[in-house]
Enzyme design. Structure first.
Site, short mmCIF file in Angstrom:
data_model
loop_
_atom_site.label_atom_id
_atom_site.label_comp_id
_atom_site.label_asym_id
_atom_site.label_seq_id
_atom_site.Cartn_x
_atom_site.Cartn_y
_atom_site.Cartn_z
N HIS A 273 -3.81 1.30 8.00
CA HIS A 273 -2.27 1.98 7.94
C HIS A 273 -2.25 3.20 6.82
O HIS A 273 -1.95 4.48 7.12
CB HIS A 273 -1.34 1.02 7.54
N GLU A 274 -3.15 3.01 5.75
CA GLU A 274 -2.82 3.93 4.54
C GLU A 274 -3.75 5.22 4.92
O GLU A 274 -3.31 6.14 4.59
CB GLU A 274 -3.38 3.38 3.18
N GLN B 163 2.81 10.00 0.65
CA GLN B 163 4.32 9.34 0.63
C GLN B 163 5.31 9.82 -0.66
O GLN B 163 6.23 9.33 -1.07
CB GLN B 163 4.22 7.80 0.73
N CYS C 182 6.47 0.05 6.68
CA CYS C 182 6.10 1.19 5.78
C CYS C 182 7.12 1.65 4.79
O CYS C 182 8.57 1.61 5.16
CB CYS C 182 6.01 2.31 6.87
N LEU C 183 6.93 1.84 3.70
CA LEU C 183 7.79 2.08 2.58
C LEU C 183 8.43 3.47 3.01
O LEU C 183 9.69 3.50 2.38
CB LEU C 183 7.26 2.47 1.09
N HIS D 119 -2.13 7.66 7.19
CA HIS D 119 -1.21 8.35 6.48
C HIS D 119 -1.76 9.76 5.99
O HIS D 119 -1.09 10.58 6.21
CB HIS D 119 -0.61 7.69 5.26
N GLY E 60 0.81 -1.25 0.07
CA GLY E 60 0.19 -0.12 -0.08
C GLY E 60 0.88 1.20 0.14
O GLY E 60 2.10 1.02 0.47
NI NI Z 1 3.15 3.46 5.26
#
Ligand code: NI
Length: 149
Positions: free
Chosen positions: A130-131, A51, A88-89, A134, A46
């Site tokens: 999670h997304e 991000q 997380c990326l 963000h 995701g």
């Molecule tokens: Ni993340």
């Protein structure tokens, strides 16, 4: 489509609250496509618009069951609890256990601007939470119960 730069944890853009997308246009679909390409390239499940440096409410998710693109997603109901490991990326090489709802229902718009409702359980529920976090400047490290070495 293009790969966009993934902002990392020290970038303050990740802490800002994103604005709703009022009009879904070509720019929105390019953003969603680029986010998907960036997520797949980075081997993530995701990614949220901040991000990639865009303070708008858009996320893409693929937990292995196909790509989901959501605009202005909101959790409308949730139930249960589950603790599992997240990463997380934007925070490379960090993993930790986070408590999330076991099930969520999310309403959003799809890339055509049509209303959609998604029921997620397990990993999909986790990815949705999670997304969507963000989009409000919340990172999983804010919620970690225990870091995993
Ligand atoms: Ni993340």
């Amino acid at each position: 489509m293009a790969i966009r730069l993934i902002r990392k944890v020290d970038d303050e853009i990740l802490r800002k609250k994103c604005k709703k997308i009022d009009k879904i246009d070509k720019r929105t679909s390019v953003l969603l496509d680029d986010m998907a390409e960036t997520m797949y390239k980075a081997d993530g499940v995701g990614i949220a618009a901040p991000q990639v440096g865009v303070l708008r409410r858009a996320v893409v998710i693929d937990v292995g069951d196909g790509l989901i693109k959501l605009v202005n997603p909101e959790i409308t109901s949730q139930s249960g609890e589950a603790v599992d490991v997240e990463g997380c990326l934007s925070i490379p090489n960090v993993h930790g256990e986070v408590k999330r709802p076991e099930k969520v229902t999310v309403k959003a718009l799809n890339e055509k601007g049509e209303p959609v409702s998604i029921n997620g359980t397990g990993l999909l529920a986790r990815a949705l939470c999670h997304e969507i976090d963000h989009l409000d400047g919340i990172l999983f490290i804010d919620k970690v119960i225990r870091y995993i070495e």
